[in-house]
Write an enzyme that holds these catalytic residues in place. Structure first.
Site, PDB file in Angstrom:
ATOM      1  N   CYS A 116      46.593  36.447  57.267  1.00 31.05           N
ATOM      2  CA  CYS A 116      45.298  36.284  57.955  1.00 31.05           C
ATOM      3  C   CYS A 116      45.372  35.262  59.086  1.00 31.05           C
ATOM      4  O   CYS A 116      44.425  35.134  59.861  1.00 31.05           O
ATOM      5  CB  CYS A 116      44.221  35.887  56.957  1.00 31.05           C
ATOM      6  SG  CYS A 116      44.057  37.066  55.616  1.00 31.05           S
ATOM      7  N   HIS A 254      38.448  31.875  60.016  1.00 35.19           N
ATOM      8  CA  HIS A 254      38.795  33.129  59.347  1.00 35.19           C
ATOM      9  C   HIS A 254      37.680  33.447  58.350  1.00 35.19           C
ATOM     10  O   HIS A 254      37.262  32.587  57.576  1.00 35.19           O
ATOM     11  CB  HIS A 254      40.142  32.968  58.650  1.00 35.19           C
ATOM     12  CG  HIS A 254      40.483  34.111  57.756  1.00 35.19           C
ATOM     13  ND1 HIS A 254      40.302  35.420  58.142  1.00 35.19           N
ATOM     14  CD2 HIS A 254      40.989  34.154  56.488  1.00 35.19           C
ATOM     15  CE1 HIS A 254      40.673  36.212  57.151  1.00 35.19           C
ATOM     16  NE2 HIS A 254      41.093  35.470  56.143  1.00 35.19           N
ATOM     17  N   ASN A 284      36.564  40.252  54.364  1.00 34.42           N
ATOM     18  CA  ASN A 284      37.773  39.636  54.916  1.00 34.42           C
ATOM     19  C   ASN A 284      38.616  40.733  55.576  1.00 34.42           C
ATOM     20  O   ASN A 284      39.171  41.579  54.882  1.00 34.42           O
ATOM     21  CB  ASN A 284      38.537  38.953  53.771  1.00 34.42           C
ATOM     22  CG  ASN A 284      39.817  38.281  54.239  1.00 34.42           C
ATOM     23  OD1 ASN A 284      40.286  38.502  55.346  1.00 34.42           O
ATOM     24  ND2 ASN A 284      40.390  37.468  53.366  1.00 34.42           N
TER      25      ASN A 284
HETATM   26  N1  COA Z   1      32.529  40.763  39.839  1.00 32.64           N
HETATM   27  C1  COA Z   1      32.184  40.137  38.706  1.00 32.64           C
HETATM   28  N2  COA Z   1      32.982  39.244  38.096  1.00 32.64           N
HETATM   29  C2  COA Z   1      34.166  38.981  38.669  1.00 32.64           C
HETATM   30  C3  COA Z   1      34.591  39.614  39.830  1.00 32.64           C
HETATM   31  C4  COA Z   1      33.710  40.539  40.435  1.00 32.64           C
HETATM   32  N3  COA Z   1      34.016  41.190  41.566  1.00 32.64           N
HETATM   33  N4  COA Z   1      35.811  39.169  40.154  1.00 32.64           N
HETATM   34  C5  COA Z   1      36.161  38.274  39.233  1.00 32.64           C
HETATM   35  N5  COA Z   1      35.174  38.161  38.328  1.00 32.64           N
HETATM   36  C6  COA Z   1      35.116  37.307  37.122  1.00 32.64           C
HETATM   37  C7  COA Z   1      36.470  36.931  36.617  1.00 32.64           C
HETATM   38  O1  COA Z   1      36.995  37.948  35.802  1.00 32.64           O
HETATM   39  C8  COA Z   1      36.185  35.674  35.874  1.00 32.64           C
HETATM   40  O2  COA Z   1      35.661  36.012  34.624  1.00 32.64           O
HETATM   41  P1  COA Z   1      36.049  35.160  33.317  1.00 32.64           P
HETATM   42  O3  COA Z   1      35.535  33.776  33.580  1.00 32.64           O
HETATM   43  O4  COA Z   1      35.323  35.888  32.243  1.00 32.64           O
HETATM   44  O5  COA Z   1      37.529  35.231  33.237  1.00 32.64           O
HETATM   45  C9  COA Z   1      35.057  35.037  36.664  1.00 32.64           C
HETATM   46  O6  COA Z   1      34.506  36.084  37.483  1.00 32.64           O
HETATM   47  C10 COA Z   1      35.508  33.898  37.552  1.00 32.64           C
HETATM   48  O7  COA Z   1      36.672  34.308  38.231  1.00 32.64           O
HETATM   49  P2  COA Z   1      37.399  33.375  39.249  1.00 32.64           P
HETATM   50  O8  COA Z   1      38.555  34.108  39.860  1.00 32.64           O
HETATM   51  O9  COA Z   1      37.659  32.035  38.647  1.00 32.64           O
HETATM   52  O10 COA Z   1      36.216  33.246  40.293  1.00 32.64           O
HETATM   53  P3  COA Z   1      36.115  32.325  41.533  1.00 32.64           P
HETATM   54  O11 COA Z   1      34.882  31.552  41.490  1.00 32.64           O
HETATM   55  O12 COA Z   1      37.393  31.626  41.846  1.00 32.64           O
HETATM   56  O13 COA Z   1      35.919  33.423  42.698  1.00 32.64           O
HETATM   57  C11 COA Z   1      37.182  34.534  44.377  1.00 32.64           C
HETATM   58  C12 COA Z   1      36.903  34.392  42.898  1.00 32.64           C
HETATM   59  C13 COA Z   1      38.269  35.565  44.572  1.00 32.64           C
HETATM   60  C14 COA Z   1      35.912  34.953  45.076  1.00 32.64           C
HETATM   61  C15 COA Z   1      37.641  33.152  44.912  1.00 32.64           C
HETATM   62  O14 COA Z   1      38.651  32.643  44.109  1.00 32.64           O
HETATM   63  C16 COA Z   1      38.130  33.234  46.315  1.00 32.64           C
HETATM   64  O15 COA Z   1      37.391  33.543  47.231  1.00 32.64           O
HETATM   65  N6  COA Z   1      39.413  32.880  46.553  1.00 32.64           N
HETATM   66  C17 COA Z   1      39.973  32.927  47.867  1.00 32.64           C
HETATM   67  C18 COA Z   1      40.303  34.342  48.174  1.00 32.64           C
HETATM   68  C19 COA Z   1      40.612  34.551  49.600  1.00 32.64           C
HETATM   69  O16 COA Z   1      39.895  34.133  50.460  1.00 32.64           O
HETATM   70  N7  COA Z   1      41.713  35.238  49.834  1.00 32.64           N
HETATM   71  C20 COA Z   1      42.126  35.628  51.108  1.00 32.64           C
HETATM   72  C21 COA Z   1      42.728  34.499  51.823  1.00 32.64           C
HETATM   73  S1  COA Z   1      43.165  35.000  53.403  1.00 32.64           S
END
Ligand code: COA
Length: 327
Positions: A116, A254, A284
């Site tokens: 990205c 980004h 994204n």
């Molecule tokens: N809908 C509902 N629940 C979801 C879900 C969705 N789409 N995706 C994940 N969950 C659940 C998980 O299973 C987890 O459940 P659990 O607690 O029972 O295990 C819970 O939500 C929390 O998951 P977690 O991964 O800890 O959530 P988070 O607050 O970190 O948010 C992201 C997840 C992916 C949104 C976040 O980590 C993020 O944005 N990371 C950066 C990603 C990014 O920008 N990547 C590209 C970089 S260029």
């Protein structure tokens, strides 16, 4: 660096495919909710390429708009750099396909892989090529990430969208690129990747059955990395440009996650109304996200010629990049 600039943006353009996938559509596909996606990411919908529409197709459309904006013909371009993590093929480069389709017969063409952060990396390389004697370099960030996402995996499929953005870089009379910062930490290569389909793990029936041909991500780790690296790289680019954050009219980060952008606003100390955000509509779009946001900001009449911009990207690699310029 400030004195040696006068290399800047001759034209800008973007393209998004027509099909829209909303959070409500996703609710029917995986165990998720509009509320979860909006609260955790800020994303409400994303655009997806149609069957048969590849990254080069989107890239060509964005490139044509950038050329039109720059009032240039394809033959006047000396090089095409395509930043993408979702190329048409492993080889040849997506840039070569775009070059052929545009009829940019005098252009060298190559892809650049920096996740990205790719668009800013590519702009920096273009700056260097113009310094080294080329006149006009076309930079394209284009992605069809929807082809590499596992649509049954809720933690990743809700995040991404398809799009393309392009810029023509060359000599300008005023303003231009003032400073940048590029970096990488390859120790984080496992955090965001496609495991199978390359030379390390060629595709087999077994790894396809295990979905290893799709994008995989350690979301929380990538989140923490982004929050840590954005102020660091942003401040380095400002320093190299001899700018303070107060000098910046627009931060174009980004567009990965609104919570990451909130943290960036806080750590950089920039006013919220100087930050351009459109991720709610596109998700994204990786290397396309910054040129797409920039172009949209211009079309909306918000970002204007002469404005001082700070672009910040981060992503797979891990990589990061920031650029300060006068548009
Ligand atoms: N809908 C509902 N629940 C979801 C879900 C969705 N789409 N995706 C994940 N969950 C659940 C998980 O299973 C987890 O459940 P659990 O607690 O029972 O295990 C819970 O939500 C929390 O998951 P977690 O991964 O800890 O959530 P988070 O607050 O970190 O948010 C992201 C997840 C992916 C949104 C976040 O980590 C993020 O944005 N990371 C950066 C990603 C990014 O920008 N990547 C590209 C970089 S260029």
């Amino acid at each position: 660096m400030k004195d040696s600039s006068q290399i800047g943006i001759l034209g800008l353009g973007a393209y998004v495919p027509k099909r829209v996938l909303t959070n409500l559509d996703l609710e029917k596909m995986v165990d998720t909710s509009d509320e979860w996606i909006v609260t955790r990411t800020g994303i409400k919908q994303r655009h997806l390429a149609s069957p048969g529409e590849a990254s080069s197709d989107l890239g060509v459309k964005a490139a044509k708009k950038a050329l039109e904006d720059a009032k240039l013909k394809p033959e006047e371009i000396d090089a095409i750099i395509t930043a993408t993590l979702s190329p048409d093929h492993i080889f040849p480069s997506t840039a070569c396909l775009i070059q052929g389709e545009l009829g940019a017969e005098n252009a060298a063409a190559f892809d650049l892989g920096a996740g990205c952060s790719g668009f800013i990396y590519a702009c920096t390389v273009a700056y260097g090529l113009v310094k080294a004697g080329m006149e006009k370099v076309l930079v394209i960030g284009t992605e069809t990430i929807s082809r590499f996402v596992n649509w049954q995996e809720r933690s990743t499929c809700v995040l991404f969208g398809d799009a393309a953005g392009a810029a023509v870089i060359g000599r300008v009379k005023e303003g231009g690129i003032y400073g940048w910062d590029l970096g990488a930490d390859g120790r984080g290569h496992d955090l965001l990747k496609i495991n199978a389909g390359g030379s390390r793990e060629p595709l087999t029936a077994e790894n396809i059955a295990s979905n290893r041909q799709f994008l995989s991500m350690s979301g929380p780790e990538v989140f923490r990395f982004a929050v840590r690296i954005i102020p660091k790289t942003g401040k380095k680019a400002l320093e190299k440009a001899n700018f303070e954050i107060e000098d910046i009219d627009w931060l174009i980060p980004h567009q990965a996650n609104s919570r990451i952008i909130e943290a960036a606003i806080e750590s950089l100390g920039i006013e919220r109304d100087k930050v351009f955000v459109n991720l709610e509509r596109y998700g994204n779009t990786s290397a396309a996200s910054i040129p797409l946001a920039w172009t949209e900001g211009v079309l909306e009449g918000k970002i204007k010629r002469g404005d001082k911009l700070l672009l910040i990207g981060f992503g797979a690699g891990l990589t990061w990049a920031a650029m300060v310029l006068e548009y």
